[in-house]
Write an enzyme that holds these catalytic residues in place. Structure first.
Site, PDB file in Angstrom:
ATOM      1  N   LYS A 267      14.043  12.216  -7.005  1.00  0.00           N
ATOM      2  CA  LYS A 267      15.529  12.190  -7.632  1.00  0.00           C
ATOM      3  C   LYS A 267      16.455  12.164  -6.377  1.00  0.00           C
ATOM      4  O   LYS A 267      16.404  13.289  -5.781  1.00  0.00           O
ATOM      5  CB  LYS A 267      15.775  13.361  -8.541  1.00  0.00           C
ATOM      6  CG  LYS A 267      17.333  13.706  -8.892  1.00  0.00           C
ATOM      7  CD  LYS A 267      17.405  14.614  -9.978  1.00  0.00           C
ATOM      8  CE  LYS A 267      18.659  15.040 -10.298  1.00  0.00           C
ATOM      9  NZ  LYS A 267      18.931  16.112 -11.119  1.00  0.00           N
ATOM     10  N   ASP A 272      25.994  15.861  -7.841  1.00  0.00           N
ATOM     11  CA  ASP A 272      25.852  15.797  -9.033  1.00  0.00           C
ATOM     12  C   ASP A 272      27.076  17.034  -9.813  1.00  0.00           C
ATOM     13  O   ASP A 272      26.693  18.171  -9.788  1.00  0.00           O
ATOM     14  CB  ASP A 272      24.523  16.753  -9.654  1.00  0.00           C
ATOM     15  CG  ASP A 272      24.445  16.767 -11.117  1.00  0.00           C
ATOM     16  OD1 ASP A 272      25.425  16.025 -11.929  1.00  0.00           O
ATOM     17  OD2 ASP A 272      23.559  17.240 -11.735  1.00  0.00           O
ATOM     18  N   LYS A 279      30.244  19.874 -14.997  1.00  0.00           N
ATOM     19  CA  LYS A 279      29.848  20.971 -14.567  1.00  0.00           C
ATOM     20  C   LYS A 279      30.856  21.956 -14.404  1.00  0.00           C
ATOM     21  O   LYS A 279      32.020  21.733 -13.951  1.00  0.00           O
ATOM     22  CB  LYS A 279      28.799  21.231 -13.404  1.00  0.00           C
ATOM     23  CG  LYS A 279      27.531  20.615 -13.558  1.00  0.00           C
ATOM     24  CD  LYS A 279      26.803  20.778 -12.264  1.00  0.00           C
ATOM     25  CE  LYS A 279      25.313  19.958 -12.294  1.00  0.00           C
ATOM     26  NZ  LYS A 279      24.500  20.599 -13.480  1.00  0.00           N
ATOM     27  N   ASP A 290      21.215  18.042  -4.687  1.00  0.00           N
ATOM     28  CA  ASP A 290      20.492  17.236  -5.837  1.00  0.00           C
ATOM     29  C   ASP A 290      19.801  16.227  -5.591  1.00  0.00           C
ATOM     30  O   ASP A 290      19.151  15.436  -6.623  1.00  0.00           O
ATOM     31  CB  ASP A 290      21.443  17.420  -6.992  1.00  0.00           C
ATOM     32  CG  ASP A 290      21.009  17.170  -8.503  1.00  0.00           C
ATOM     33  OD1 ASP A 290      19.976  17.695  -8.520  1.00  0.00           O
ATOM     34  OD2 ASP A 290      21.670  16.608  -9.284  1.00  0.00           O
ATOM     35  N   ASP A 349      25.364  14.937 -18.027  1.00  0.00           N
ATOM     36  CA  ASP A 349      24.760  15.920 -16.864  1.00  0.00           C
ATOM     37  C   ASP A 349      23.304  15.983 -16.737  1.00  0.00           C
ATOM     38  O   ASP A 349      22.611  16.361 -15.798  1.00  0.00           O
ATOM     39  CB  ASP A 349      25.319  17.330 -17.003  1.00  0.00           C
ATOM     40  CG  ASP A 349      25.052  18.236 -15.777  1.00  0.00           C
ATOM     41  OD1 ASP A 349      24.727  17.792 -14.500  1.00  0.00           O
ATOM     42  OD2 ASP A 349      25.385  19.594 -15.833  1.00  0.00           O
ATOM     43  N   GLU A 351      21.288  13.698 -15.727  1.00  0.00           N
ATOM     44  CA  GLU A 351      21.332  12.286 -15.070  1.00  0.00           C
ATOM     45  C   GLU A 351      19.971  12.218 -14.200  1.00  0.00           C
ATOM     46  O   GLU A 351      19.763  10.820 -14.112  1.00  0.00           O
ATOM     47  CB  GLU A 351      22.740  12.058 -14.218  1.00  0.00           C
ATOM     48  CG  GLU A 351      22.347  12.682 -12.843  1.00  0.00           C
ATOM     49  CD  GLU A 351      22.105  14.527 -12.722  1.00  0.00           C
ATOM     50  OE1 GLU A 351      22.429  14.856 -13.565  1.00  0.00           O
ATOM     51  OE2 GLU A 351      21.449  14.847 -11.981  1.00  0.00           O
ATOM     52  N   ARG A 353      16.962  12.542 -15.020  1.00  0.00           N
ATOM     53  CA  ARG A 353      15.846  11.913 -15.965  1.00  0.00           C
ATOM     54  C   ARG A 353      16.245  10.322 -15.939  1.00  0.00           C
ATOM     55  O   ARG A 353      15.402   9.263 -16.068  1.00  0.00           O
ATOM     56  CB  ARG A 353      15.667  12.561 -17.177  1.00  0.00           C
ATOM     57  CG  ARG A 353      16.829  12.624 -17.828  1.00  0.00           C
ATOM     58  CD  ARG A 353      16.689  13.782 -19.128  1.00  0.00           C
ATOM     59  NE  ARG A 353      16.877  15.111 -18.414  1.00  0.00           N
ATOM     60  CZ  ARG A 353      16.924  16.209 -19.127  1.00  0.00           C
ATOM     61  NH1 ARG A 353      16.550  16.298 -20.420  1.00  0.00           N
ATOM     62  NH2 ARG A 353      17.091  17.352 -18.211  1.00  0.00           N
TER      63      ARG A 353
HETATM   64  N1  BES Z   1      20.683  18.873 -10.953  1.00  0.00           N
HETATM   65  C1  BES Z   1      20.842  19.554 -12.150  1.00  0.00           C
HETATM   66  C2  BES Z   1      19.686  20.715 -12.428  1.00  0.00           C
HETATM   67  C3  BES Z   1      19.840  21.900 -11.591  1.00  0.00           C
HETATM   68  C4  BES Z   1      20.892  22.804 -11.902  1.00  0.00           C
HETATM   69  C5  BES Z   1      19.262  21.990 -10.417  1.00  0.00           C
HETATM   70  C6  BES Z   1      20.968  23.905 -11.303  1.00  0.00           C
HETATM   71  C7  BES Z   1      19.486  23.122  -9.467  1.00  0.00           C
HETATM   72  C8  BES Z   1      20.336  23.998 -10.009  1.00  0.00           C
HETATM   73  C9  BES Z   1      20.524  18.745 -13.333  1.00  0.00           C
HETATM   74  O1  BES Z   1      21.036  17.172 -13.357  1.00  0.00           O
HETATM   75  C10 BES Z   1      21.226  19.201 -14.673  1.00  0.00           C
HETATM   76  O2  BES Z   1      22.450  19.195 -14.549  1.00  0.00           O
HETATM   77  N2  BES Z   1      20.519  19.431 -15.711  1.00  0.00           N
HETATM   78  C11 BES Z   1      21.028  19.889 -16.756  1.00  0.00           C
HETATM   79  C12 BES Z   1      20.147  19.574 -18.175  1.00  0.00           C
HETATM   80  C13 BES Z   1      20.812  19.841 -19.276  1.00  0.00           C
HETATM   81  C14 BES Z   1      22.157  18.964 -19.488  1.00  0.00           C
HETATM   82  C15 BES Z   1      19.855  19.186 -20.366  1.00  0.00           C
HETATM   83  C16 BES Z   1      20.612  21.593 -16.620  1.00  0.00           C
HETATM   84  O3  BES Z   1      19.669  22.055 -16.408  1.00  0.00           O
HETATM   85  O4  BES Z   1      21.511  22.263 -17.153  1.00  0.00           O
HETATM   86 ZN    ZN Z   2      21.278  16.765 -11.275  1.00  0.00          ZN
HETATM   87 MN    MN Z   3      23.048  17.260 -13.698  1.00  0.00          MN
END
Ligand code: BES
Ligand code: ZN
Ligand code: MN
Length: 499
Positions: A267, A272, A279, A290, A349, A351, A353
């Site tokens: 990834k 992000d 966010k 990210d 968010d 994204e 996946r």
């Molecule tokens: N890049 C983030 C995950 C992340 C969060 C990595 C904090 C490191 C620290 C990912 O893209 C994300 O935003 N995931 C969301 C998924 C949710 C919307 C289903 C998450 O983990 O909140």
């Molecule tokens: Zn992300």
């Molecule tokens: Mn995200």
């Protein structure tokens, strides 16, 4: 940094300091410490008797003594490594790193490391060099003042009775791995204005040229033509064009079963923001990391090119920026991935996946029969496992077990979470084949995995959620704060074991 191997005793090393591992509860009179104790006029025995030094893991003690005879060093650093039974080759890397960081802070430029017995000469040299190189990485690249400018510039590995060829092999392997880990960390540390997808691709291409890997960069027109509607949807809101970085290592002579190929898929979200599902502002800066999964692929591929295993490896990085904008995709949009599956985007968010869906499908189309994807995919994995273990999930228990075992070998922790049909059910969409999120607050890490699984056809697949392990919030004795280069050593171990 310069490295040298000495097959005689430490007396031959022309250095300012000596560093030695001490086991928990060890006596100064033990065979390997005796000579050093004598050299220092009994100082080791003295600090041990006074219980100032017990050999606990990470404990350090610097002893000063008058140079004697052929020995030029005037300092001896004792580094505790804990229980002798727990001493492994990777302990040497932590030991070398701890010694390097401790000594450089005190203006020492050169030292000789005396790894203890129990680890082969090649391994000991490799781990010493890798540990020393990775320990000196700092995140202060953009400081113009107060930058760390102290460095250890020369490390000597002393292994009495070893073969020069073994030390040479170990040193060059350690350099290949250590420098590659630092490349990954440097990429991960770059802010997104400096490292948008195009720049990430440029650096990967430069690396490929340097080490002799094949490199192809797919642009947006090409990705659109190939049907990567899922990946492309993440890029719509960004002014920075997405890139798919494809690196290929082909061995001179392959020992892989015909048609077998491993792919490493990362990834590479260079930033992000969350997109329209924006966010919160707090800590959003961390989202420059990210692209750590993609950076891991680039570093691992570099090391593979230098270590030259006899199996082919494909590297794929989905480099994309996730921004909110008039052209950005919205919650409720439906997109079609390369494998024909339709996705209802309910949260922009989620994204990672979306880009991995097309990246793993692409890897399999290129002939991968084993796929490992790595991603800072979910905040939920940090809640579940903290920064100690990387979350691992997949569709083949043997494959997962092999990765976990390779991790254990090099001191990297992986902890498996389940994936099953019951979980997959939870991402069924009312209006499309699947949706990109599961029920709120439930098994967030697994939801990410079962989503990616929808884009694997026949390949054996493992997903590494490195959101908690890709960077360290604080410095450790052997490692600076910031990007860690996690999983690279495990992946290299896996590749080399499969030859
Ligand atoms: N890049 C983030 C995950 C992340 C969060 C990595 C904090 C490191 C620290 C990912 O893209 C994300 O935003 N995931 C969301 C998924 C949710 C919307 C289903 C998450 O983990 O909140
Ligand atoms: Zn992300
Ligand atoms: Mn995200």
């Amino acid at each position: 940094m310069k490295f040298q191997g000495i097959t005689g005793g430490f007396t031959e090393a022309n250095v300012e300091a000596l560093a030695v591992a001490v086991f928990k509860g060890e006596k100064a009179a033990s065979a390997e410490l005796k000579e050093l104790d004598k050299l220092t006029g009994g100082l080791i025995a003295e600090v041990m008797k006074a219980e100032e030094f017990k050999g606990d893991a990470g404990q350090t003690a610097l002893l000063r003594f008058a140079a004697k005879g052929a020995v030029k060093a005037t300092r001896l650093l004792l580094v505790g490594v804990g229980d002798k039974a727990e001493y492994r080759s990777h302990s040497v890397a932590a030991l070398a790193g701890t010694a390097t960081r401790y000594l450089r802070k005190r203006n020492v430029k050169s030292f000789a490391l005396l790894p203890r017995s129990g680890v082969s000469a090649v391994e000991a040299a490799q781990q010493t060099v890798c540990g020393a190189i990775t320990s000196q990485f700092e995140i202060d690249k953009y400081k113009t003042k107060d930058k760390n400018n102290k460095a250890v510039t020369s490390v000597v590995v002393c292994i009495d009775g070893s073969k020069p060829a073994d030390l040479k092999t170990g040193i060059s392997r350690g350099q290949a791995i250590g420098d590659s880990m630092n490349l990954t960390r440097d990429l991960a540390n770059e802010p997104a204005n400096i490292l948008p997808p195009a720049e990430m691709a440029k650096r990967a291409a430069a690396m490929a040229k340097e080490v002799g890997l094949k490199c192809e960069i797919l642009d947006e027109a090409k990705m659109t033509k190939m049907g990567m509607g899922s990946l492309m949807s993440v890029s719509y809101g960004s002014a920075q064009p997405a890139k798919m970085i494809v690196l290929k290592y082909t061995p001179a002579k392959s020992t892989a079963k015909k048609g077998e190929m491993l792919a490493l898929v990362g990834k590479g979200i260079t930033f992000d923001t969350g997109g329209i599902s924006l966010k919160p502002g707090e800590n959003m800066d961390a989202m420059k990391y990210d692209m750590s999964g993609g950076a891991t692929v680039i570093g691992a591929m570099r090391a593979i090119a230098l270590l030259k295993p006899t199996v082919p490896v494909l590297g794929v990085v989905a480099a994309v920026e996730n921004m909110p904008d008039g052209a950005a995709s919205r919650p409720s949009d439906v997109v079609t991935a390369m494998n024909g599956k339709t996705i209802e985007i309910l949260n922009t968010d989620a994204e990672g996946r979306l880009v991995l869906a097309d990246a793993v499908a692409y890897a399999e189309k290129q002939g991968a029969t084993q796929i490992i994807d790595m991603a800072t995919l979910t905040g939920a994995v940090i809640i579940a496992l903290g920064d100690q273990n990387t979350g691992i999930m997949g569709n083949d228990q043997k494959f997962i077990a092999a990765i976990i075992a390779c991790g254990k070998d090099c001191g990297e922790g992986f902890w498996q979470l389940p994936v099953s049909a019951e979980y997959s059910k939870q991402i069924r969409s009312d209006i499309a084949d699947i949706k990109n999120i599961g029920p709120r607050g439930k098994a967030g890490t697994i939801m990410g995995a079962v989503f990616i699984q929808e884009f694997i056809d026949k390949a054996k697949w493992a997903h590494l959620d490195i959101a908690g392990t890709a960077w360290a919030d604080g410095a450790r004795p052997h490692q600076a704060k910031g990007p860690t280069g996690v999983a690279i050593r495990t992946l290299l171990n896996l590749v080399e074991k499969s030859q």
